[in-house]
Design a protein around this motif. Structure first.
Motif, mmCIF file in Angstrom:
data_model
loop_
_atom_site.group_PDB
_atom_site.id
_atom_site.type_symbol
_atom_site.label_atom_id
_atom_site.label_comp_id
_atom_site.label_asym_id
_atom_site.label_seq_id
_atom_site.Cartn_x
_atom_site.Cartn_y
_atom_site.Cartn_z
ATOM 1 N N THR A 211 0.832 -1.181 0.000
ATOM 2 C CA THR A 211 0.000 0.000 0.000
ATOM 3 C C THR A 211 0.871 1.236 0.000
ATOM 4 O O THR A 211 1.777 1.356 0.822
ATOM 5 C CB THR A 211 -0.901 0.009 1.256
ATOM 6 O OG1 THR A 211 -1.625 -1.208 1.287
ATOM 7 C CG2 THR A 211 -1.854 1.184 1.230
ATOM 8 N N THR B 107 -0.673 4.558 -0.490
ATOM 9 C CA THR B 107 -1.441 5.742 -0.180
ATOM 10 C C THR B 107 -1.256 6.124 1.277
ATOM 11 O O THR B 107 -0.875 5.310 2.110
ATOM 12 C CB THR B 107 -2.932 5.499 -0.461
ATOM 13 O OG1 THR B 107 -3.338 4.300 0.203
ATOM 14 C CG2 THR B 107 -3.166 5.364 -1.954
ATOM 15 N N THR B 108 -1.551 7.367 1.590
ATOM 16 C CA THR B 108 -1.261 7.888 2.913
ATOM 17 C C THR B 108 -2.147 7.259 3.978
ATOM 18 O O THR B 108 -3.299 6.907 3.727
ATOM 19 C CB THR B 108 -1.444 9.416 2.954
ATOM 20 O OG1 THR B 108 -1.118 9.897 4.263
ATOM 21 C CG2 THR B 108 -2.874 9.818 2.607
ATOM 22 N N THR B 109 -1.619 7.151 5.172
ATOM 23 C CA THR B 109 -2.386 6.624 6.308
ATOM 24 C C THR B 109 -2.227 7.548 7.508
ATOM 25 O O THR B 109 -2.313 7.103 8.644
ATOM 26 C CB THR B 109 -1.889 5.212 6.683
ATOM 27 O OG1 THR B 109 -0.485 5.270 6.948
ATOM 28 C CG2 THR B 109 -2.162 4.225 5.589
ATOM 29 N N THR C 285 -4.113 10.008 8.575
ATOM 30 C CA THR C 285 -5.321 10.535 9.186
ATOM 31 C C THR C 285 -6.005 9.419 9.952
ATOM 32 O O THR C 285 -5.849 8.239 9.640
ATOM 33 C CB THR C 285 -6.281 11.099 8.131
ATOM 34 O OG1 THR C 285 -6.757 10.028 7.304
ATOM 35 C CG2 THR C 285 -5.587 12.146 7.255
ATOM 36 N N ASN D 195 -9.183 8.560 10.047
ATOM 37 C CA ASN D 195 -10.130 7.789 9.238
ATOM 38 C C ASN D 195 -9.428 6.803 8.313
ATOM 39 O O ASN D 195 -9.872 5.657 8.158
ATOM 40 C CB ASN D 195 -11.002 8.744 8.411
ATOM 41 C CG ASN D 195 -12.061 9.430 9.254
ATOM 42 O OD1 ASN D 195 -12.416 8.946 10.326
ATOM 43 N ND2 ASN D 195 -12.555 10.560 8.784
ATOM 44 N N SER D 196 -8.337 7.239 7.691
ATOM 45 C CA SER D 196 -7.641 6.342 6.767
ATOM 46 C C SER D 196 -6.996 5.183 7.503
ATOM 47 O O SER D 196 -6.953 4.062 6.993
ATOM 48 C CB SER D 196 -6.589 7.122 5.965
ATOM 49 O OG SER D 196 -5.597 7.659 6.822
ATOM 50 N N ARG D 197 -6.532 5.428 8.706
ATOM 51 C CA ARG D 197 -5.935 4.340 9.481
ATOM 52 C C ARG D 197 -6.965 3.291 9.869
ATOM 53 O O ARG D 197 -6.662 2.101 9.920
ATOM 54 C CB ARG D 197 -5.277 4.892 10.757
ATOM 55 C CG ARG D 197 -3.993 5.646 10.528
ATOM 56 C CD ARG D 197 -3.377 6.024 11.852
ATOM 57 N NE ARG D 197 -2.104 6.727 11.670
ATOM 58 C CZ ARG D 197 -1.317 7.095 12.670
ATOM 59 N NH1 ARG D 197 -1.689 6.835 13.914
ATOM 60 N NH2 ARG D 197 -0.186 7.729 12.434
ATOM 61 N N GLN E 57 -8.996 2.349 5.791
ATOM 62 C CA GLN E 57 -8.294 2.058 4.536
ATOM 63 C C GLN E 57 -7.923 0.584 4.431
ATOM 64 O O GLN E 57 -7.482 -0.030 5.405
ATOM 65 C CB GLN E 57 -7.020 2.916 4.440
ATOM 66 C CG GLN E 57 -6.249 2.721 3.145
ATOM 67 C CD GLN E 57 -5.091 3.688 3.051
ATOM 68 O OE1 GLN E 57 -5.159 4.803 3.556
ATOM 69 N NE2 GLN E 57 -4.012 3.267 2.413
#
Length: 207
Positions: free
Chosen positions: A68, A70-72, A74, A76-78, A81
């Motif tokens: 992966t 893409t950024t993590t 934030t 919410n993404s953590r 995602q």
């Protein structure tokens, strides 16, 4: 371990061989395998730090095939995602805990161990269906199992029903070395790293 039964008098007993096979060939091996899976995916945790300190899990490894990128960074993404690395760890961890639960019942380890494995299975399924917290699974169900693997090896020396009776007396130095390694790994992984990642979850704005 039948082929090794003549190496030491303790191995003449089939029950003792089965105990060693369980703790070494199943528990410790699976822990080290899933820990290596977590280690290989540690780049996903690159943005985890505390109070602006440098990352405790290494640098980002962008562009690697099958990972992966893409950024993590934030909250919410953590949580939401999808991470194929985390999903694989959850699948392996789930299978391992199912096997562990069966062994715990067969060997009559007690209700505490049974409940532990049931909760671990429930947590694994929760990360897969509908999916979530796969970012955190890389550490909590992956990397952190390195210290558990060492504990499984140390369990062979337990004299209270879970280990091989007489093994501690036969190999006292081995027990001491494993105990020391476990203590160091527990403090670093289960206390220091565990605390940093947990704090970063509950207090993301402090990072």
């Amino acid at each position: 371990l039948i082929s090794l039964q003549n190496l030491h008098p303790l191995l003449q007993d089939e029950t003792k061989r089965n105990i060693l096979a369980r703790h070494i060939g199943v528990d410790a091996l699976c822990c080290f395998v899933v820990a290596s899976m977590g280690y290989n995916a540690r780049h996903i945790l690159h943005d985890v730090s505390w109070k602006n300190n440098s990352s405790i899990f290494g640098k980002k490894n962008a562009g690697k095939l099958g990972t992966t990128t893409t950024t993590t960074n934030t909250s919410n993404s953590r949580v939401f995602q999808y991470h194929p690395e985390g999903a694989r760890i959850l699948v392996f961890f789930l299978a391992f805990q199912c096997k562990n639960l069966i062994d715990t019942i067969i060997w009559e380890d007690g209700p505490v161990y049974i409940m532990h494995h049931i909760l671990a299975i429930y947590s694994s399924v929760g990360g897969l269906m509908p999916g979530g917290f796969q970012f955190y699974a890389i550490f909590y169900m992956g990397l952190s199992e390195a210290s558990t693997g060492i504990l499984c090896l140390l369990a062979n020396f337990d004299e209270n029903g879970h280990g091989v009776e007489g093994l501690a007396d036969a190999f006292p130095i081995t027990k001491l070395v494993l105990g020391t390694i476990f203590a160091i790994s527990f403090i670093y992984i289960r206390i220091y790293l565990w605390m940093i990642l947990t704090l970063s979850y509950y207090f993301p704005d402090v990072q």
